[in-house]
Design an enzyme around this catalytic site. Structure first.
Site, PDB file in Angstrom:
ATOM      1  N   TRP A 150       1.901  -6.482  -4.637  1.00  0.00           N
ATOM      2  CA  TRP A 150       2.199  -5.063  -2.898  1.00  0.00           C
ATOM      3  C   TRP A 150       1.397  -3.866  -3.308  1.00  0.00           C
ATOM      4  O   TRP A 150       1.399  -4.259  -5.417  1.00  0.00           O
ATOM      5  CB  TRP A 150       3.407  -5.296  -3.368  1.00  0.00           C
ATOM      6  CG  TRP A 150       3.075  -4.118  -1.314  1.00  0.00           C
ATOM      7  CD1 TRP A 150       3.435  -3.318  -0.774  1.00  0.00           C
ATOM      8  CD2 TRP A 150       3.602  -4.925  -0.387  1.00  0.00           C
ATOM      9  NE1 TRP A 150       3.692  -3.180   0.645  1.00  0.00           N
ATOM     10  CE2 TRP A 150       3.658  -4.852   0.979  1.00  0.00           C
ATOM     11  CE3 TRP A 150       3.385  -6.347   0.009  1.00  0.00           C
ATOM     12  CZ2 TRP A 150       2.693  -4.570   1.849  1.00  0.00           C
ATOM     13  CZ3 TRP A 150       3.033  -7.211   1.689  1.00  0.00           C
ATOM     14  CH2 TRP A 150       2.856  -5.894   2.542  1.00  0.00           C
ATOM     15  N   ASP A 206      -1.707   4.951  -1.747  1.00  0.00           N
ATOM     16  CA  ASP A 206      -1.663   5.706  -0.255  1.00  0.00           C
ATOM     17  C   ASP A 206      -0.705   5.661   0.935  1.00  0.00           C
ATOM     18  O   ASP A 206      -0.138   3.762   0.963  1.00  0.00           O
ATOM     19  CB  ASP A 206      -3.666   6.178   0.473  1.00  0.00           C
ATOM     20  CG  ASP A 206      -3.391   4.739   1.623  1.00  0.00           C
ATOM     21  OD1 ASP A 206      -3.200   3.505   1.088  1.00  0.00           O
ATOM     22  OD2 ASP A 206      -3.907   4.875   2.198  1.00  0.00           O
ATOM     23  N   GLU A 209      -0.957   1.417   1.536  1.00  0.00           N
ATOM     24  CA  GLU A 209      -0.446   1.066   0.956  1.00  0.00           C
ATOM     25  C   GLU A 209      -1.902   0.112   0.517  1.00  0.00           C
ATOM     26  O   GLU A 209      -1.823  -1.183   0.012  1.00  0.00           O
ATOM     27  CB  GLU A 209       0.152   0.191   1.617  1.00  0.00           C
ATOM     28  CG  GLU A 209       1.734   0.083   2.011  1.00  0.00           C
ATOM     29  CD  GLU A 209       2.820  -1.001   3.116  1.00  0.00           C
ATOM     30  OE1 GLU A 209       3.093  -0.556   2.241  1.00  0.00           O
ATOM     31  OE2 GLU A 209       2.774  -1.308   3.247  1.00  0.00           O
ATOM     32  N   GLU A 210      -3.050   0.537   0.693  1.00  0.00           N
ATOM     33  CA  GLU A 210      -4.238   0.064   0.529  1.00  0.00           C
ATOM     34  C   GLU A 210      -5.657   0.711  -0.726  1.00  0.00           C
ATOM     35  O   GLU A 210      -6.063   0.371  -1.360  1.00  0.00           O
ATOM     36  CB  GLU A 210      -5.217   0.144   1.328  1.00  0.00           C
ATOM     37  CG  GLU A 210      -4.603  -0.407   3.223  1.00  0.00           C
ATOM     38  CD  GLU A 210      -5.231  -0.519   3.750  1.00  0.00           C
ATOM     39  OE1 GLU A 210      -4.712  -1.549   5.022  1.00  0.00           O
ATOM     40  OE2 GLU A 210      -5.875   0.442   4.107  1.00  0.00           O
ATOM     41  N   GLU A 431       2.946  -1.717  16.612  1.00  0.00           N
ATOM     42  CA  GLU A 431       2.610  -1.479  15.785  1.00  0.00           C
ATOM     43  C   GLU A 431       1.129  -0.089  15.860  1.00  0.00           C
ATOM     44  O   GLU A 431       0.578   0.768  16.232  1.00  0.00           O
ATOM     45  CB  GLU A 431       1.833  -1.725  14.461  1.00  0.00           C
ATOM     46  CG  GLU A 431       1.258  -1.304  13.726  1.00  0.00           C
ATOM     47  CD  GLU A 431       1.049  -2.065  12.429  1.00  0.00           C
ATOM     48  OE1 GLU A 431       0.480  -2.870  12.219  1.00  0.00           O
ATOM     49  OE2 GLU A 431       1.909  -2.040  11.074  1.00  0.00           O
TER      50      GLU A 431
END
Ligand code: NOJ
Ligand code: NOJ
Length: 589
Positions: A150, A206, A209-210, A431
């Site tokens: 992750w 960030d 999550e990238e 989302e």
């Protein structure tokens, strides 16, 4: 059209919202529609949030008490996890709602406190509890570690959780339960503050999550947490030693994200993006302090910088097909960032709602201040709404103030209307929604989407959270010193080693502090406690916390000859940060 309105200054503002001649009753009609939507959707949203919280949330069976599941969706995408960020933002909204009068939420909040206290003890791929584990982005819903690969660590989690818990602890103190604030909630908060104060200057992933770098949202959340954490610590008589020292440094660093015309949301990374990102709008609403002025340094919602940024970011989404033909100054669907490809890169409900919320916050701040200032930085934002407006300060009794605030309110409602337009009849908030046809996409019933709706609706209704102390913490030092160095622990090495005259004892080992196995620069031990009964040599060293290494003692004589201890090498692990001084007792072998 625009030019025509440019000359019709006073009434122009009422009409420009729709980009074409909109009689006042049309504006009223739209407002009434939004009123109705906000009322109906509020019920759906609070139910939507509660359905995703364990142990009794109707859509998340298997989730432990106080655990916020990101979405009930288990495939495409699998969001059946608890993210520290989502959970904290959701509970920040719930705590505010509780404080505003919804008593029914107290038990849930207490569950959240317990769940987070537990999660802080769970070792995970980001580290052990004392060594970075708090930066782990997500856990399984049964509170075990998620061990798959992750984007980690994500350092906004501890800061956001601290904020949610601090707001609650302040309420406890104000309502006669200081004991609970001090004994149950503070221990969780203090661990998060400890993490934030030591790690804010390290890069991490960030909120999307990238990107591994420095994220504006993470840093701003860190600043806020340190400031309000320090205030709470003072009230509880607890130490928050680094909070006062580090908060201004974080604020100092935050200034470097400002490009001059907008906020570059990710720096210290080579991401090939413009940096226009809902990251920064989410920041503005997170650091909103109702008692603040329109402070640029903290990017308050009404600050010139945050308004210019609002325009830059929202304009960057005008390329979506569903936004086609909508003129500037009229609300559009907003996504994460224009280069996004996740699920095809579509608008997000929570980003569009945040665009509305920032404007409601700003309206609150102008109203409280009794004036609006338009400066060179914010001029373009305001001109989209009131084309003829000039820089200046407009008092609340002026016609310009009236036209500006009316236009901003209408603009904000426009974002709510966009969400309304693309929300299915049952009110469910996923989302994302399609940039081409507006249909819901990606994770269904995203908890954060519902929470984003609740906070936007509250601000629209004039319900604001408590101050976090921005007015006393908004001055950034002129020169940034940066963060504190990594934590060290004081370790004393005692070596019992009989020596003959002229011989000295040294320690040498695999880390740089122990001369990286070079006997020539080994670290000398002291002999002033040496006796015949107890031939003690010793040295106290500051070593990096939680570090494992190998070492040996050596005896050196004046002529330079070296005698090594026998094999094998000794091994030692420095205790975790904050554990206090340690001692290692050895005997020559
Ligand atoms: C999953 C993350 O949750 C999402 O934010 C990200 O865009 C994708 N992974 C792709 O990295
Ligand atoms: C992806 C988002 O990018 C991230 O911010 C969020 O934490 C997770 N999904 C879970 O909702």
């Amino acid at each position: 059209m625009r030019n025509f309105f440019a000359t019709a200054c006073l009434i122009g503002s009422l009409f420009t919202q729709l980009g074409y001649a909109a009689p006042q009753d049309q504006v009223k009609e739209k407002q009434a529609k939004v009123d109705k939507f906000v009322k109906d959707e509020s019920t759906v949203a609070i139910q939507g949030v509660l359905a995703n919280i364990g142990p009794d949330g109707s859509k998340v069976s298997g989730a432990a008490a106080g655990i916020v599941v990101a979405s009930p969706s288990k495939v495409d995408p699998d969001y059946f996890f608890t993210w520290t960020r989502d959970a904290a933002l959701v509970f920040k909204a719930l705590v505010d709602r509780f404080i505003a009068g919804d008593q029914s939420l107290k038990a849930k909040i207490d569950d959240y406190v317990s769940a987070q206290a537990y999660l802080q003890t769970v070792s995970n791929p980001s580290g052990r509890p004392e060594t970075g584990g708090l930066g782990e982005p997500k856990f399984n819903v049964d509170r075990t570690a998620f061990t798959g690969s992750w984007g980690r660590p994500q350092r906004d989690g501890p800061a956001l959780r601290a904020t949610a818990l601090i707001v609650y602890a302040q309420w406890l103190v104000a309502n006669g339960d200081t004991a609970r604030a001090a004994n149950t909630v503070w221990p969780v908060i203090s661990k998060d503050l400890f993490y934030v104060s030591r790690n804010w200057n390290q890069t991490g992933f960030d909120l999307w999550e990238e990107i591994n770098g420095s994220s504006f949202f993470t840093l701003a959340a860190s600043h806020r947490a340190l400031v309000e954490g320090n205030a709470l610590a003072g009230k509880l008589g607890k130490p928050c030693d680094q909070c006062t020292a580090q908060a201004p440094e974080v604020l100092c660093f935050l200034q470097t994200f400002w490009t001059g015309s907008y906020i570059d949301s990710n720096i210290n990374t080579n991401d090939g993006r413009t940096g226009k990102d809902a990251n920064s709008i989410l920041t503005s609403i997170h650091v909103f302090d109702p008692t603040a002025g329109c402070t640029d340094s903290t990017f308050q919602p009404c600050s010139p910088r945050a308004l210019a940024n609002h325009k830059a970011v929202t304009d960057s989404f005008r390329f979506y097909a569903i936004n086609a033909g909508i003129p500037q100054g009229v609300a559009v669907a907003v996504g994460r960032y224009s280069e996004d490809v996740y699920y095809g890169g579509h608008p997000w409900y929570l980003a569009t709602l945040a665009a509305a919320e920032q404007l409601y916050d700003a309206l609150y701040q102008w109203n409280r201040r009794g004036s609006i200032t338009v400066d060179a930085v914010s001029l373009a934002f305001f001109r989209d709404l009131v084309p003829n407006v000039a820089t200046g300060t407009y008092a609340s009794n002026s016609a310009t103030y009236k036209s500006l605030t009316t236009a901003v309110k209408n603009y904000a409602d426009g974002y709510m209307a966009v969400v309304q337009k693309y929300t299915p009849a049952n009110g469910a908030l996923a989302e994302q929604f399609s940039k081409t046809d507006g249909k819901p996409l990606s994770a269904a019933d995203l908890t954060w989407s519902y929470a984003a709706f609740l906070t936007a609706a509250a601000r629209r209704n004039g319900v604001v959270p408590a101050s976090w102390g921005e007015p006393t913490a908004n001055r950034a030092p002129g020169v940034c010193k940066g963060g504190i160095p990594p934590c060290t622990v004081s370790v004393t090495f005692n070596e019992v080693a009989g020596t003959s005259f002229g011989q000295n004892v040294f320690i040498v080992g695999s880390i740089s502090q122990l001369a990286s196995w070079n006997p020539g620069s080994a670290v000398a031990l002291a002999s002033d406690r040496y006796t015949n009964e107890n031939p003690l040599w010793y040295v106290t060293l500051q070593l990096p916390a939680s570090t494992s290494f190998e070492y040996k003692y050596i005896k050196k004589t004046a002529d330079g000859s070296v005698t090594w201890e026998s094999d094998p090498n000794r091994r030692y692990t420095v205790p975790d940060c904050g554990s206090g001084a340690a001692t290692q007792n050895d005997v020559w072998r």
